[in-house]
Write an enzyme that holds these catalytic residues in place. Structure first.
Site, PDB file in Angstrom:
ATOM      1  N   HIS A 237       5.674 -27.542  10.636  1.00 41.00           N
ATOM      2  CA  HIS A 237       7.122 -27.847  10.877  1.00 41.00           C
ATOM      3  C   HIS A 237       7.114 -29.246  11.371  1.00 41.00           C
ATOM      4  CE1 HIS A 237       7.700 -23.887   9.673  1.00 41.00           C
ATOM      5  NE2 HIS A 237       7.509 -23.279  10.840  1.00 41.00           N
TER       6      HIS A 237
ATOM      7  N   ARG B 185       1.066  -1.262   0.101  1.00 43.57           N
ATOM      8  CA  ARG B 185      -0.025  -0.079  -0.129  1.00 43.57           C
ATOM      9  C   ARG B 185       0.963   1.346  -0.081  1.00 43.57           C
ATOM     10  NH1 ARG B 185      -5.769  -0.842   1.874  1.00 43.57           N
ATOM     11  NH2 ARG B 185      -5.925   1.306   1.359  1.00 43.57           N
TER      12      ARG B 185
ATOM     13  N   LYS C 164       8.262 -21.477  22.955  1.00 47.73           N
ATOM     14  CA  LYS C 164       8.985 -20.311  23.101  1.00 47.73           C
ATOM     15  C   LYS C 164       9.659 -20.104  24.523  1.00 47.73           C
ATOM     16  CE  LYS C 164       7.078 -18.025  19.080  1.00 47.73           C
ATOM     17  NZ  LYS C 164       8.171 -18.127  18.181  1.00 47.73           N
TER      18      LYS C 164
ATOM     19  N   ASP D 120       7.099 -24.333   3.423  1.00 47.76           N
ATOM     20  CA  ASP D 120       7.463 -24.368   4.853  1.00 47.76           C
ATOM     21  C   ASP D 120       8.736 -24.514   5.013  1.00 47.76           C
ATOM     22  OD1 ASP D 120       8.220 -25.907   7.257  1.00 47.76           O
ATOM     23  OD2 ASP D 120       6.010 -26.903   7.330  1.00 47.76           O
ATOM     24  N   HIS D 121       9.275 -23.448   5.648  1.00 51.00           N
ATOM     25  CA  HIS D 121      10.914 -23.013   5.694  1.00 51.00           C
ATOM     26  C   HIS D 121      11.390 -23.990   6.074  1.00 51.00           C
ATOM     27  CE1 HIS D 121      10.524 -21.377   9.721  1.00 51.00           C
ATOM     28  NE2 HIS D 121      11.810 -21.510   9.793  1.00 51.00           N
TER      29      HIS D 121
HETATM   30  C1  BG6 Z   1       8.158 -19.762  12.203  1.00 48.19           C
HETATM   31  C2  BG6 Z   1       7.174 -19.486  13.454  1.00 48.19           C
HETATM   32  O1  BG6 Z   1       7.356 -20.630  11.176  1.00 48.19           O
HETATM   33  O2  BG6 Z   1       9.082 -20.529  12.740  1.00 48.19           O
HETATM   34  C3  BG6 Z   1       7.904 -18.525  14.381  1.00 48.19           C
HETATM   35  O3  BG6 Z   1       6.120 -18.653  12.829  1.00 48.19           O
HETATM   36  C4  BG6 Z   1       9.289 -19.385  14.738  1.00 48.19           C
HETATM   37  O4  BG6 Z   1       7.060 -18.462  15.733  1.00 48.19           O
HETATM   38  C5  BG6 Z   1      10.227 -19.882  13.716  1.00 48.19           C
HETATM   39  O5  BG6 Z   1      10.038 -18.763  15.581  1.00 48.19           O
HETATM   40  C6  BG6 Z   1      11.153 -20.934  13.764  1.00 48.19           C
HETATM   41  O6  BG6 Z   1      11.967 -21.007  12.673  1.00 48.19           O
HETATM   42  P1  BG6 Z   1      13.624 -21.423  12.702  1.00 48.19           P
HETATM   43  O7  BG6 Z   1      13.834 -21.463  11.531  1.00 48.19           O
HETATM   44  O8  BG6 Z   1      14.235 -20.253  13.441  1.00 48.19           O
HETATM   45  O9  BG6 Z   1      13.694 -22.797  13.759  1.00 48.19           O
END
Ligand code: BG6
Length: 494
Positions: A244, A45, A342, A181-182
């Protein structure tokens, strides 16, 4: 092989674009994978100019950088010159017309062959309307490839995920959709298949006859940081388990793919997830525990409920531990213990595969009283450490015949780790290549929601007594009791 493509990034002014996408695109450029034939349109935006956008992109690279003053280098400037900014209201049809004109112009200028990647780096509530407009306003080309990359959360439950998927599917087919999904981009996660299927020793032991239990820990030391707005609607179960952790479980429990191809892998992973037992509410109550962090022992870190943007009575969990089981034949009944949270003691993602003990301890008669045979444990360190550890029993080194535990370890050095492409770099590279191996298929996402929905519903119907763990510890006592009940303990216990 270099690629030609136009990237249209929705959410171009956002945090994800700044921290991950621009640096990843730059690394692909640095390595020659992107050369002259690419362009990026950033949209959001805010009324930015192209010049300002270039500054932002260059800053993003400098902030990410291992080379301190990349900002000044000619290469960064040249890279940034491929970026164009277009102020955009996702609900306004006119804006898509303007976007198409710019896209077509850039397509011609950079000879992009109609190849387009649409990256939705913004809240999922906009996905449907963006996808619909991309189609109706003919941004989707009829020559070249058109791929849609989307980020989680894919809905809040199966129902909303399905609505979201239907909306996107009206414009894009499943094979054009790349769900990020990283974790699937992490080197050590991708290595699970190599470990399991590339080693006869491991492959032949990976079954219920030999594995006692599997433990998966995704521990974070940070708290909710600036993301309370999102986190208050999500919680650890949706944020980490649905995606994950269940993806990791599918890789650990799937049967052997016939080949390492996207199609084979997807089919085996979908089967693996379908084999995870879906609990009744009563079973969910028995097998899953939740937690929320309070302040730390020194009262220096705030409790979750006192963090900026959270509800003072928040019922959101920042910790989950649970036990899942698969019904697939080779691992049927092997407990899979999962844990994420966390503000835990340490940042560590690791998998511990605990093997059964030998049937008979023949050393009993000669061993020292304390020379108990320990279970063999294979640990996969995912991050920040990347490596493996294997715990074995050997002779104790004394005159008497006792045993002692040792471990074989391999850890990637800092230099080796620095060479491994970061998850987003790998995934964007794969999306450019049309390789969907490390993206989540809709069937996987849907099945993961089925598994998680029951737990969520169970929790939503009962008030939790929060906070219930001290920041800097490994979560509530209930997480330990979950294993103690089965006469087990967490292997990772910092
Ligand atoms: C993300 C979550 O998908 O993964 C976060 O939304 C989290 O809350 C993060 O901190 C953790 O990823 P990584 O790669 O740091 O283990």
């Amino acid at each position: 092989m270099t690629q030609q493509a136009l990237f249209i990034i929705f959410g171009g002014t956002g945090d994800l674009a700044y921290r991950k996408l621009y640096p990843s695109l730059f690394r692909l450029y640095e390595k020659g994978y992107l050369k002259d034939n690419f362009a990026v349109i950033g949209t959001a935006r805010r009324p930015w100019t192209n010049d300002h956008y270039h500054e932002v992109v260059m800053n993003a690279i400098a902030d990410d950088g291992h080379e301190a003053d990349r900002t000044n280098s000619e290469l960064v400037r040249k890279f940034a010159s491929h970026f164009y900014y277009q102020s955009h209201n996702v609900n306004d049809t006119e804006h898509y017309v303007a976007l198409r004109k710019l896209a077509d112009k850039l397509d011609e200028k950079y000879e992009l062959k109609g190849n387009r990647i649409y990256y939705l780096a913004m809240a999922p509530r906009f996905f449907g309307t963006i996808a619909a407009h991309l189609k109706s306003e003919k941004l989707i080309t009829d020559h070249g490839f058109n791929r849609l990359i989307i980020e989680k959360p894919f809905g809040r439950d199966l129902k909303t995920a399905k609505e979201l998927n239907d909306a996107i599917s009206a414009a894009f087919s499943e094979d054009q959709i790349y769900r990020i999904d990283h974790y699937l981009g992490k080197e050590a996660i991708q290595s699970i298949a190599a470990l399991r299927f590339g080693n006869q020793v491991i492959a032949s032991l990976w079954n219920k006859e030999h594995i006692d239990n599997i433990q998966i820990t995704l521990a974070e030391s940070l708290g909710v940081e600036e993301r309370a707005g999102y986190y208050e609607t999500a919680g650890a179960l949706r944020d980490m388990v649905q995606n994950h952790i269940l993806q990791i479980i599918s890789l650990l429990t799937m049967e052997r793919p016939r080949a390492y191809t996207a199609g084979e892998l997807r089919d085996r992973k979908v089967e693996a997830l379908q084999n995870i037992k879906i609990y009744s509410e009563e079973e969910a109550r028995q097998n899953f525990v939740r937690g929320q962090y309070g302040e730390d022992a020194d009262q220096e870190q705030q409790a979750y409920r006192n963090e900026e943007g959270t509800d003072a009575q928040s019922q959101i969990e920042t910790f989950v531990a649970g036990k899942l089981v698969t019904t697939n034949e080779s691992l049927a009944g092997v407990p899979i213990y999962v844990r994420t949270g966390k503000r835990l003691a340490q940042k560590s993602t690791q998998i511990n595969v605990v093997f059964k003990n030998v049937d008979q301890n023949i050393f009993k008669s000669v061993a020292d009283a304390d020379a108990k045979l320990l279970q063999n444990v294979l640990t996969l360190y995912i991050e920040p450490d990347q490596g493996y550890r294997f715990d074995l029993n050997v002779k104790n080194g004394n005159q008497s015949y006792g045993t002692m535990p040792i471990h074989l370890e391999y850890h990637k050095s800092a230099a080796e780790k620095a060479k491994v492409p970061e998850a987003y770099e790998k995934l964007i590279h794969d999306a450019l290549d049309g390789n969907r191996t490390n993206f989540a298929h809709w069937h996987e996402v849907a099945q993961a929601w089925r598994i998680v929905d029951v737990i969520r519903q169970t929790w939503d119907s009962e008030e939790a007594e929060f906070p219930n763990y001290v920041s800097g510890t490994m979560g509530p006592q209930a997480a330990n009791e979950l294993l103690a009940r089965d006469h087990r303990t967490w292997v990772y216990n910092p």
